[in-house]
Design a protein around this motif. Sequence first.
Motif, short mmCIF file in Angstrom:
data_model
loop_
_atom_site.label_atom_id
_atom_site.label_comp_id
_atom_site.label_asym_id
_atom_site.label_seq_id
_atom_site.Cartn_x
_atom_site.Cartn_y
_atom_site.Cartn_z
N TYR A 185 0.84 -1.19 0.00
CA TYR A 185 0.00 0.00 0.00
C TYR A 185 0.88 1.24 0.00
O TYR A 185 1.87 1.32 0.74
CB TYR A 185 -0.92 0.02 1.22
CG TYR A 185 -1.83 -1.18 1.30
CD1 TYR A 185 -2.94 -1.30 0.48
CD2 TYR A 185 -1.56 -2.22 2.20
CE1 TYR A 185 -3.77 -2.41 0.54
CE2 TYR A 185 -2.38 -3.33 2.26
CZ TYR A 185 -3.48 -3.43 1.43
OH TYR A 185 -4.29 -4.52 1.49
N SER A 186 0.54 2.20 -0.82
CA SER A 186 1.28 3.46 -0.86
C SER A 186 0.84 4.35 0.28
O SER A 186 -0.10 4.04 1.01
CB SER A 186 1.05 4.17 -2.20
OG SER A 186 -0.33 4.47 -2.36
N LYS A 187 1.51 5.48 0.45
CA LYS A 187 1.19 6.38 1.55
C LYS A 187 -0.24 6.92 1.46
O LYS A 187 -0.84 7.25 2.48
CB LYS A 187 2.19 7.53 1.58
CG LYS A 187 3.60 7.11 2.00
CD LYS A 187 4.54 8.29 2.06
CE LYS A 187 5.94 7.86 2.51
NZ LYS A 187 6.88 9.02 2.57
N ASP A 188 -0.74 7.04 0.25
CA ASP A 188 -2.11 7.53 0.09
C ASP A 188 -3.14 6.40 0.17
O ASP A 188 -4.33 6.60 -0.07
CB ASP A 188 -2.26 8.29 -1.23
CG ASP A 188 -1.96 7.42 -2.45
OD1 ASP A 188 -1.66 6.21 -2.28
OD2 ASP A 188 -2.01 7.95 -3.58
N GLY A 189 -2.67 5.17 0.51
CA GLY A 189 -3.58 4.05 0.70
C GLY A 189 -3.87 3.26 -0.56
O GLY A 189 -4.67 2.31 -0.53
N LYS A 190 -3.24 3.61 -1.67
CA LYS A 190 -3.50 2.90 -2.92
C LYS A 190 -2.90 1.50 -2.89
O LYS A 190 -1.77 1.30 -2.46
CB LYS A 190 -2.92 3.70 -4.10
CG LYS A 190 -3.21 3.07 -5.46
CD LYS A 190 -2.63 3.92 -6.58
CE LYS A 190 -2.91 3.29 -7.94
NZ LYS A 190 -2.32 4.08 -9.04
N HIS A 192 -1.15 -1.71 -4.38
CA HIS A 192 -0.24 -2.09 -5.45
C HIS A 192 -0.34 -3.59 -5.66
O HIS A 192 -0.17 -4.37 -4.72
CB HIS A 192 1.20 -1.70 -5.11
CG HIS A 192 1.42 -0.22 -5.08
ND1 HIS A 192 1.63 0.53 -6.21
CD2 HIS A 192 1.43 0.66 -4.04
CE1 HIS A 192 1.77 1.80 -5.89
NE2 HIS A 192 1.66 1.91 -4.57
N LYS A 303 -7.43 -2.63 3.93
CA LYS A 303 -5.96 -2.68 3.88
C LYS A 303 -5.39 -3.81 4.76
O LYS A 303 -4.37 -3.65 5.43
CB LYS A 303 -5.35 -1.33 4.31
CG LYS A 303 -5.93 -0.13 3.56
CD LYS A 303 -5.62 -0.19 2.08
CE LYS A 303 -6.05 1.05 1.33
NZ LYS A 303 -7.49 1.27 1.25
#
Length: 402
Positions: A185-190, A192, A303
Amino acid sequence: METMQSGNDVFFILLGAIMVLAMHAGFAFLEVGTVRRKNQVNALVKIMVDFAVSTIAYFFIGYSVAYGVGFMQGAEALSAHHGYELVKFFFLLTFAAAIPAIISGGIAERARFNPQLAATFAIVGLVYPFFEGIAWNGHFGFQDWLEAAFGASYHDFAGSVVVHAMGGWIALAAVLLLGPRIGRYSKDGKLHAFPPSSIPFLALGAWILTVGWFGFNVMSAQTVDAVTGLVALNSLMAMVGGTLAALLAGKNDPGFVHNGPLAGLVAICAGSDVVNPLGALVIGLVAGAVFVWTFTLTQNRWKIDDVLGVWPLHGICGAWGGIAAGIFGATALGGMGGVSLVSQVLGTALGVVVALAGGLIVYGTLKLVVGLRLDAEQEYDGADLSIHKIAATPNLAAGQDE
């Protein structure tokens, strides 16, 4: 005649034990095909060693906790009735060992090896047999109370809750304590995507599990006299229901398609001996759809990085199966009767509570004392090189599987 019956029962349950033992290859290859290539060796080693540790824990502690039976006697005494009690232990051991095999898929790619083996010993030696003894051996008067209060005890013929929900909810505790894989998960919650390394291996694992499951369910009768073809047909109908629902809900995704039959089979375990085949089909259809929905929800919205989706597959579908036995096992819906929906809900809830609490205690203690997770560099390199010092395909150039 009695000698022949004992021999037949030994052979019958031995075949079941062998079929469920073979299912552990299915757990292994399902994980091998789902994880990234740099973690394939670790998946194979974990399942094999977890089974060995489970055997020791269940032989010396767990079986006695659940059934009050031990094996510290001479071989002559142990071989009574053709050694039926010994092969019964073997059969039930393969069920117990499924718990760490289930958990393995949830915590894949970032869990340390030795702490997981310690967790396996504690879970198979204490946590799992604690609830097994309640559900299948009448411990603490819980089943007697349900029968007196609601007309029927909690019914779980082949372990929708006793085995699968237990494994799935323990895994949820472990996954939450571990946290997501680096980069998931990226910092913005996306989210991957970490695509499966091998769809053929994933499919092979699913097929091995599916075939072995007929030993898991049918041989849960434990004697030849008690066996019934209803269990086999119900398992089949739930399996195809789960497959078709996952195909539609998952929009042809091969990962969902091959987990669909497993979702249906998880759900039918509890009521496979009491529901009508049409009820089994519905149970499987619901399980397949629920698996796809909850897997997507946990990964995308909540998440929760459950690599193989073992909480949706075993935890949620197992709980659904425990409750469904109380719905579709009723005579009004073509079932055999002798079940209570209230008892099924309460028994299922107790299994979930024991599993979640046990998982949090075992993995929480290990996290506090020794740590659960590989460090960032080890996780980046992969568990294969970090733990086992060899890749699954050592002839390929390093760095191909990031």
